[in-house]
Motif scaffolding. Structure first.
Motif, PDB file in Angstrom:
ATOM      1  N   ALA A  26      20.969  18.060  65.395  1.00  0.00           N
ATOM      2  CA  ALA A  26      19.786  17.593  66.136  1.00  0.00           C
ATOM      3  C   ALA A  26      20.132  17.368  67.605  1.00  0.00           C
ATOM      4  CB  ALA A  26      19.248  16.305  65.516  1.00  0.00           C
ATOM      5  N   ILE A  27      21.281  16.737  67.866  1.00  0.00           N
ATOM      6  CA  ILE A  27      21.702  16.478  69.252  1.00  0.00           C
ATOM      7  C   ILE A  27      21.941  17.792  69.993  1.00  0.00           C
ATOM      8  CG2 ILE A  27      23.555  15.518  70.679  1.00  0.00           C
ATOM      9  CD1 ILE A  27      23.906  13.362  68.489  1.00  0.00           C
ATOM     10  N   THR A  28      22.559  18.746  69.317  1.00  0.00           N
ATOM     11  CA  THR A  28      22.813  20.052  69.934  1.00  0.00           C
ATOM     12  C   THR A  28      21.514  20.761  70.277  1.00  0.00           C
ATOM     13  OG1 THR A  28      24.838  20.251  68.627  1.00  0.00           O
ATOM     14  CG2 THR A  28      24.027  22.251  69.679  1.00  0.00           C
ATOM     15  N   TRP A  29      20.506  20.654  69.376  1.00  0.00           N
ATOM     16  CA  TRP A  29      19.231  21.310  69.640  1.00  0.00           C
ATOM     17  C   TRP A  29      18.506  20.680  70.826  1.00  0.00           C
ATOM     18  CZ3 TRP A  29      17.521  25.802  67.766  1.00  0.00           C
ATOM     19  CH2 TRP A  29      16.212  26.176  68.090  1.00  0.00           C
ATOM     20  N   VAL A  30      18.622  19.358  70.979  1.00  0.00           N
ATOM     21  CA  VAL A  30      18.023  18.677  72.137  1.00  0.00           C
ATOM     22  C   VAL A  30      18.672  19.186  73.423  1.00  0.00           C
ATOM     23  CG1 VAL A  30      17.758  16.447  73.307  1.00  0.00           C
ATOM     24  CG2 VAL A  30      17.382  16.611  70.841  1.00  0.00           C
ATOM     25  N   THR A  31      20.001  19.341  73.403  1.00  0.00           N
ATOM     26  CA  THR A  31      20.718  19.880  74.568  1.00  0.00           C
ATOM     27  C   THR A  31      20.280  21.312  74.847  1.00  0.00           C
ATOM     28  OG1 THR A  31      22.618  18.525  73.930  1.00  0.00           O
ATOM     29  CG2 THR A  31      22.996  20.237  75.576  1.00  0.00           C
ATOM     30  N   LEU A  32      20.137  22.085  73.794  1.00  0.00           N
ATOM     31  CA  LEU A  32      19.659  23.466  73.913  1.00  0.00           C
ATOM     32  C   LEU A  32      18.296  23.513  74.609  1.00  0.00           C
ATOM     33  CD1 LEU A  32      19.674  26.143  71.101  1.00  0.00           C
ATOM     34  CD2 LEU A  32      17.539  25.575  72.247  1.00  0.00           C
ATOM     35  N   SER A  33      17.410  22.614  74.213  1.00  0.00           N
ATOM     36  CA  SER A  33      16.063  22.582  74.797  1.00  0.00           C
ATOM     37  C   SER A  33      16.112  22.282  76.285  1.00  0.00           C
ATOM     38  CB  SER A  33      15.202  21.539  74.076  1.00  0.00           C
ATOM     39  OG  SER A  33      15.105  21.825  72.702  1.00  0.00           O
ATOM     40  N   MET A  34      17.026  21.395  76.684  1.00  0.00           N
ATOM     41  CA  MET A  34      17.145  21.045  78.099  1.00  0.00           C
ATOM     42  C   MET A  34      17.593  22.260  78.921  1.00  0.00           C
ATOM     43  SD  MET A  34      16.227  17.894  78.268  1.00  0.00           S
ATOM     44  CE  MET A  34      16.813  17.415  79.883  1.00  0.00           C
ATOM     45  N   PHE A  35      18.534  23.031  78.396  1.00  0.00           N
ATOM     46  CA  PHE A  35      19.005  24.225  79.106  1.00  0.00           C
ATOM     47  C   PHE A  35      17.927  25.313  79.147  1.00  0.00           C
ATOM     48  CE2 PHE A  35      23.517  22.924  77.863  1.00  0.00           C
ATOM     49  CZ  PHE A  35      23.771  22.399  79.121  1.00  0.00           C
ATOM     50  N   SER A  36      17.225  25.500  78.035  1.00  0.00           N
ATOM     51  CA  SER A  36      16.246  26.593  77.946  1.00  0.00           C
ATOM     52  C   SER A  36      15.068  26.390  78.894  1.00  0.00           C
ATOM     53  CB  SER A  36      15.734  26.731  76.513  1.00  0.00           C
ATOM     54  OG  SER A  36      15.010  25.585  76.113  1.00  0.00           O
ATOM     55  N   LYS A  37      14.803  25.139  79.285  1.00  0.00           N
ATOM     56  CA  LYS A  37      13.694  24.871  80.203  1.00  0.00           C
ATOM     57  C   LYS A  37      13.929  25.484  81.580  1.00  0.00           C
ATOM     58  CE  LYS A  37      12.012  20.558  78.173  1.00  0.00           C
ATOM     59  NZ  LYS A  37      11.798  19.101  78.384  1.00  0.00           N
ATOM     60  N   ASN A  38      15.198  25.762  81.902  1.00  0.00           N
ATOM     61  CA  ASN A  38      15.538  26.320  83.212  1.00  0.00           C
ATOM     62  C   ASN A  38      15.475  27.838  83.243  1.00  0.00           C
ATOM     63  OD1 ASN A  38      16.625  23.843  84.842  1.00  0.00           O
ATOM     64  ND2 ASN A  38      17.595  23.689  82.841  1.00  0.00           N
ATOM     65  N   VAL A  39      15.100  28.455  82.120  1.00  0.00           N
ATOM     66  CA  VAL A  39      15.044  29.918  82.036  1.00  0.00           C
ATOM     67  C   VAL A  39      13.622  30.398  82.306  1.00  0.00           C
ATOM     68  CG1 VAL A  39      15.436  31.939  80.589  1.00  0.00           C
ATOM     69  CG2 VAL A  39      16.918  29.933  80.363  1.00  0.00           C
ATOM     70  N   LYS A  40      13.488  31.285  83.279  1.00  0.00           N
ATOM     71  CA  LYS A  40      12.176  31.870  83.598  1.00  0.00           C
ATOM     72  C   LYS A  40      12.090  33.237  82.928  1.00  0.00           C
ATOM     73  CE  LYS A  40      11.926  29.545  88.082  1.00  0.00           C
ATOM     74  NZ  LYS A  40      11.833  29.711  89.565  1.00  0.00           N
ATOM     75  N   SER A  41      11.483  33.248  81.746  1.00  0.00           N
ATOM     76  CA  SER A  41      11.395  34.485  80.989  1.00  0.00           C
ATOM     77  C   SER A  41      10.345  34.327  79.900  1.00  0.00           C
ATOM     78  CB  SER A  41      12.759  34.818  80.362  1.00  0.00           C
ATOM     79  OG  SER A  41      12.672  35.929  79.508  1.00  0.00           O
ATOM     80  N   SER A  98      18.686  32.782  85.893  1.00  0.00           N
ATOM     81  CA  SER A  98      18.480  32.252  84.543  1.00  0.00           C
ATOM     82  C   SER A  98      19.595  32.643  83.579  1.00  0.00           C
ATOM     83  CB  SER A  98      17.138  32.744  83.988  1.00  0.00           C
ATOM     84  OG  SER A  98      16.053  32.310  84.781  1.00  0.00           O
ATOM     85  N   ILE A  99      20.407  33.639  83.965  1.00  0.00           N
ATOM     86  CA  ILE A  99      21.429  34.144  83.041  1.00  0.00           C
ATOM     87  C   ILE A  99      22.405  33.049  82.625  1.00  0.00           C
ATOM     88  CG2 ILE A  99      23.363  35.752  82.800  1.00  0.00           C
ATOM     89  CD1 ILE A  99      21.872  37.700  84.573  1.00  0.00           C
ATOM     90  N   PHE A 100      22.806  32.211  83.591  1.00  0.00           N
ATOM     91  CA  PHE A 100      23.754  31.136  83.294  1.00  0.00           C
ATOM     92  C   PHE A 100      23.181  30.182  82.248  1.00  0.00           C
ATOM     93  CE2 PHE A 100      25.276  26.783  84.340  1.00  0.00           C
ATOM     94  CZ  PHE A 100      26.605  26.947  83.965  1.00  0.00           C
ATOM     95  N   PHE A 101      21.905  29.834  82.405  1.00  0.00           N
ATOM     96  CA  PHE A 101      21.275  28.910  81.457  1.00  0.00           C
ATOM     97  C   PHE A 101      21.021  29.580  80.101  1.00  0.00           C
ATOM     98  CE2 PHE A 101      20.155  26.927  85.542  1.00  0.00           C
ATOM     99  CZ  PHE A 101      20.595  25.627  85.286  1.00  0.00           C
ATOM    100  N   VAL A 102      20.805  30.895  80.122  1.00  0.00           N
ATOM    101  CA  VAL A 102      20.663  31.633  78.859  1.00  0.00           C
ATOM    102  C   VAL A 102      21.982  31.588  78.091  1.00  0.00           C
ATOM    103  CG1 VAL A 102      20.334  33.910  77.838  1.00  0.00           C
ATOM    104  CG2 VAL A 102      18.829  33.148  79.674  1.00  0.00           C
TER     105      VAL A 102
END
Length: 300
Positions: free
Chosen positions: A169-184, A66-70
């Motif tokens: 707004a677009i950046t936050w949507v991208t952020l949300s996509m990455f954060s979904k891959n973090v198990k924490s 998850s570190i990479f996605f964090v």
């Protein structure tokens, strides 16, 4: 049952704090450029997030995968913060609070539909079209965007404020996509994301004027306290607690309170009077979010 009764007023408080953070952030950019304000906001948010993690005695362990996605989430969070404050430097806090917070769920829906279509095409399968309530909500979202961006005025349409708000707004949507891959744990994720965002901004320490904060007045620190601690630490903490008790659908329904809160508090704190198109656009955007993200889930 008692937890639910207590949680409802707390959720109203959290959304109110989120809405109030917009005019507070507008006050902050009066003191320094957006990149310097972004650095100090992330600095105080990291301290606040660390405080919550220590109080709740959460483990600092995180899955190595998850570190990479964090890190990617932290990078997006840093860019979002920069666009957020840059938009507020040139535009109104009330409009920004409405435009960004209503654009995010609508843009997320469009992106998810696009990704679904691409995946279905790759696999050679046929997918069903979105239900009518989501299509209706998307149409309302497009109409609300036209009103909020004031398409009748091309000068205002391509203003720096609108561009920065849409990029945020677009950046936050991208952020949300990455954060979904973090198990924490969400609160631990909030700390690590804030910390990595701060590290990305660390070169700011060598810029001129970054240490103006030691000469800032009480008004600055009150605005920073509201933005970094009350809104991000307390408000977000209540939000995550709401997800645990009420579930995702009911908790996200409270997000509809953020845009009107931003407009109301911008009026009281900054004397910003919203235009008629902004008011109508806000109402349509709230209905759009309801039909896209809540209505169908509520039926299920």
């Amino acid at each position: 049952m008692n937890k639910t009764k207590i949680l409802f007023p707390l959720m109203f408080l959290a959304m109110f704090l989120w809405g109030t953070s917009w005019p507070s952030a507008k006050i902050l950019v009066e003191y320094a450029p957006p990149y310097i304000i972004s650095f100090w906001r992330l600095f105080f948010v990291s301290i606040s997030a660390l405080f919550i993690v220590l109080v709740l005695r959460l483990s600092f362990k995180i899955d190595k995968k998850s570190i990479f996605f964090v890190m990617l989430t932290g990078l997006c969070n840093a860019i979002y913060s920069l666009f957020h404050f840059a938009g507020l430097e040139f535009g109104f806090a009330g409009l920004g609070g409405v435009l960004v917070t209503t654009s995010i769920p609508i843009l997320s829906f469009i992106l998810m539909q696009f990704l679904r279509y691409k995946e279905a095409k790759r696999r050679g399968i046929i997918i069903k079209k979105p239900p009518m309530n989501q299509i209706f909500g998307l149409c309302l979202g497009v109409l609300s965007g036209a009103l909020l961006l004031n398409l009748t005025n091309f000068t205002e349409l391509f203003s720096r404020a609108n561009i920065f708000f849409l990029l945020a707004a677009i950046t936050w949507v991208t952020l949300s996509m990455f954060s979904k891959n973090v198990k924490s744990h969400p609160l631990l994720l909030n700390f690590y994301v804030s910390l990595f965002s701060l590290l990305f901004f660390s070169p700011i320490l060598f810029f001129d004027g970054v240490f103006f904060i030691f000469e800032a007045d009480f008004r600055f620190f009150m605005a920073m306290f509201l933005v970094a601690f009350l809104s991000t630490a307390i408000g977000t903490g209540i939000y995550y607690y709401g997800i645990k008790i009420l579930g995702v659908v009911k908790t996200n329904a409270f997000n509809l309170l953020v845009p009107p809160s931003a407009l109301i508090m911008s009026f009281f704190m900054l004397n910003e009077i919203p235009s008629i198109s902004t008011v109508f656009g806000t109402v349509l955007a709230l209905f759009a979010i309801y039909f896209i993200n809540i209505y169908k889930k509520k039926e299920k």
